[in-house]
Motif scaffolding. Structure first.
Motif, PDB file in Angstrom:
ATOM      1  N   UNK A   1       0.716  -1.305  -0.072  1.00 46.26           N
ATOM      2  CA  UNK A   1      -0.104   0.048  -0.005  1.00 46.26           C
ATOM      3  C   UNK A   1       0.772   1.294  -0.142  1.00 46.26           C
ATOM      4  N   UNK A   2       2.258   1.011   0.261  1.00 51.29           N
ATOM      5  CA  UNK A   2       2.987   2.383   0.227  1.00 51.29           C
ATOM      6  C   UNK A   2       4.070   2.180  -0.320  1.00 51.29           C
ATOM      7  N   UNK A   3       4.913   3.425  -0.670  1.00 51.65           N
ATOM      8  CA  UNK A   3       6.462   3.219  -1.367  1.00 51.65           C
ATOM      9  C   UNK A   3       7.525   3.891  -0.614  1.00 51.65           C
ATOM     10  N   UNK A   4       8.441   3.462  -0.402  1.00 51.81           N
ATOM     11  CA  UNK A   4       9.505   3.971  -0.116  1.00 51.81           C
ATOM     12  C   UNK A   4      10.187   5.159  -0.920  1.00 51.81           C
ATOM     13  N   UNK A   5      10.065   4.921  -2.292  1.00 52.46           N
ATOM     14  CA  UNK A   5      10.586   5.657  -3.231  1.00 52.46           C
ATOM     15  C   UNK A   5       9.621   7.060  -3.692  1.00 52.46           C
ATOM     16  N   UNK A   6       8.543   6.651  -4.057  1.00 52.37           N
ATOM     17  CA  UNK A   6       7.639   7.580  -4.138  1.00 52.37           C
ATOM     18  C   UNK A   6       6.869   7.955  -2.998  1.00 52.37           C
ATOM     19  N   UNK A   7       6.992   9.166  -2.367  1.00 48.61           N
ATOM     20  CA  UNK A   7       6.453   9.538  -1.122  1.00 48.61           C
ATOM     21  C   UNK A   7       5.029   9.779  -1.262  1.00 48.61           C
ATOM     22  N   UNK A   8       3.992   8.492  -1.017  1.00 49.87           N
ATOM     23  CA  UNK A   8       2.874   8.840  -0.931  1.00 49.87           C
ATOM     24  C   UNK A   8       2.303   7.997   0.274  1.00 49.87           C
ATOM     25  N   UNK A   9       1.505   8.247   1.247  1.00 50.10           N
ATOM     26  CA  UNK A   9       0.820   7.580   2.395  1.00 50.10           C
ATOM     27  C   UNK A   9       0.128   6.053   1.960  1.00 50.10           C
ATOM     28  N   UNK A  10      -0.555   6.238   0.815  1.00 47.19           N
ATOM     29  CA  UNK A  10      -1.457   5.517   0.188  1.00 47.19           C
ATOM     30  C   UNK A  10      -1.525   5.414  -1.161  1.00 47.19           C
TER      31      UNK A  10
END
Length: 440
Positions: free
Chosen positions: A343-352
């Motif tokens: 559900x989350x990415x460490x590269x593209x900063x989106x919470x969801x």
């Protein structure tokens, strides 16, 4: 007062239309107040070869949250002349009246009469100005902030404007004296674009003057591009009715923002004055990869036009190391209902990332076996390359004079007076004088 309303796009011919609005009524300058749909005051869809002649015409937009013009899948559409403004400013501003000295992180601001009080919202950007004549932006890393909480005190200040308490994100604003009593603040409203150009090409804006915007002045995205901006002026509006203090900014964000265009804009003899972010920004986008299978990739698509068959893409790992270049070998497929493995990415900063648009693409050769979630890709065909800027003046902007992440660009006589800085990426060349330091 005359009115020119385009309620439905089918009321005009899709090709070869030549529209001239009368410049005056009874020897007076005409002002056209726009009728709006849910996104913009005037919307043009699927037009080709249209010329909209607006010489000596002023547009006053009735809703300060909406776009003025929205173009969708339009080509060779020309707007010539015209002054564009909003009846009510699409931003607000005020003067700092109180700064506590007890370690608390808040300030009290008086709203300038004549500017909307309902736009003081938590999360929107405030920019700090010195109370000089004319006001000047503060030039330090604390020159902007987004208040975490806003409250109307119900009281009035010396100018008769309402007093608001703004909670600061960091005590350093006060501790290091970046905010002082008497400083001025500009504050963005609901973000939008004055002129929104989507999936369009060879648009021309000639002798157009833009005096305010709730966000970007001109926003062009996801098209073949090659748009022309000639003698366009972006500058601050006159002092609005009921106000005694002139506007601190023109656009609430970038003056011209070009993203994911095949061909970048041609900008000549233009003025970008007091934009509340970059004057000109030209770039592509990174797309998050969620899965791979064979020669196929599933990715987050910012819109359905992001990639096309034949595009050259470069793939980066989750540390943004380059892994190679491929060609999209088939038309991208939309994936409605797709859910990513995480559900989350460490590269593209989106919470969801569950609620985004997804596509699947096929490339021309095998992919690395370790390629997977949190890798990203960028299309080299949609960087706005081939743009041209000449004889253009940038004044008093908050962000960068120009932010360029395109290729094959040409510069000629870029005059960047009092601009913050220029940033260039990829492999740029500078042909002619550029009066600012280039940070690569």
């Amino acid at each position: 007062m005359n009115s020119f309303l385009i309620r439905k796009t089918h009321s005009l011919s899709r090709t070869g239309t030549y529209i001239v609005l009368p410049a005056s009524i009874s020897s007076r300058r005409a002002e056209y107040r726009g009728w709006f749909d849910e996104t913009s005051h005037f919307t043009f869809v699927d037009f080709t070869g249209v010329s909209l002649i607006l010489n000596d015409v002023t547009f006053l937009m009735s809703n300060n949250e909406l776009s003025v013009f929205r173009f969708s899948n339009d080509h060779q559409f020309q707007i010539r002349g015209g002054i564009i403004n909003y009846e009510t400013p699409p931003y607000t501003q005020g003067t700092i009246r109180q700064v506590p000295n007890n370690g608390e992180a808040w300030i009290m601001v008086e709203n300038h009469p004549g500017y909307p009080e309902d736009l003081w919202k938590a999360g929107s950007l405030s920019s700090i100005f010195n109370p000089t004549s004319p006001p000047t932006l503060k030039r330090n890393k604390w020159a902007d902030f987004a208040p975490t909480y806003v409250r109307n005190t119900g009281q009035k200040g010396p100018l008769g404007g309402s007093l608001f308490v703004l909670n600061l994100p960091d005590i350093s604003f006060i501790r290091d004296e970046h905010l002082k009593v008497g400083d001025l603040l500009s504050h963005r409203g609901k973000f939008n674009y004055a002129i929104n150009i989507w999936a369009s090409s060879k648009m021309s804006f000639i002798d157009v003057t833009l005096l305010s915007s709730p966000g970007f002045g001109f926003y062009e995205s996801s098209g073949d591009g090659g748009n022309i901006y000639q003698n366009v002026q972006i500058k601050r509006a006159p002092t609005p009715p009921g106000a005694s203090i002139e506007p601190l900014m023109s656009t609430s964000a970038d003056g011209l923002h070009s993203v994911s265009q095949k061909v970048g804009p041609t900008i000549t003899n233009c003025l970008f004055d007091s934009t509340n972010d970059d004057a000109i920004a030209i770039h592509g986008v990174y797309s998050l990869i969620t899965e791979r299978g064979g020669n196929g990739l599933t990715l987050v698509a910012s819109n359905a036009n992001l990639l096309q068959q034949g595009d050259h893409i470069r793939i980066f790992d989750n540390h943004l190391g380059v892994r190679g270049t491929w060609v999209v070998s088939a038309p991208p497929q939309n994936l409605p209902g797709y859910r990513p493995p995480r559900p989350t990415s460490q590269t593209v900063y989106r919470t969801d990332i569950n609620s985004l648009i997804y596509q699947r693409i096929t490339v021309d050769r095998p992919l690395p076996p370790d390629l997977g979630f949190d890798f990203v890709l960028a299309s080299f065909n949609r960087l706005g390359s081939g743009f041209f800027v000449a004889n253009t003046v940038i004044l008093n902007n908050r962000g960068r004079g120009m932010l360029i992440k395109a290729m094959m660009e040409k510069f000629k006589t870029i005059e960047s007076v009092a601009a913050h800085w220029l940033e260039f990426y990829w492999h740029q060349k500078s042909n002619g004088p550029i009066q600012k330091q280039i940070t690569a």
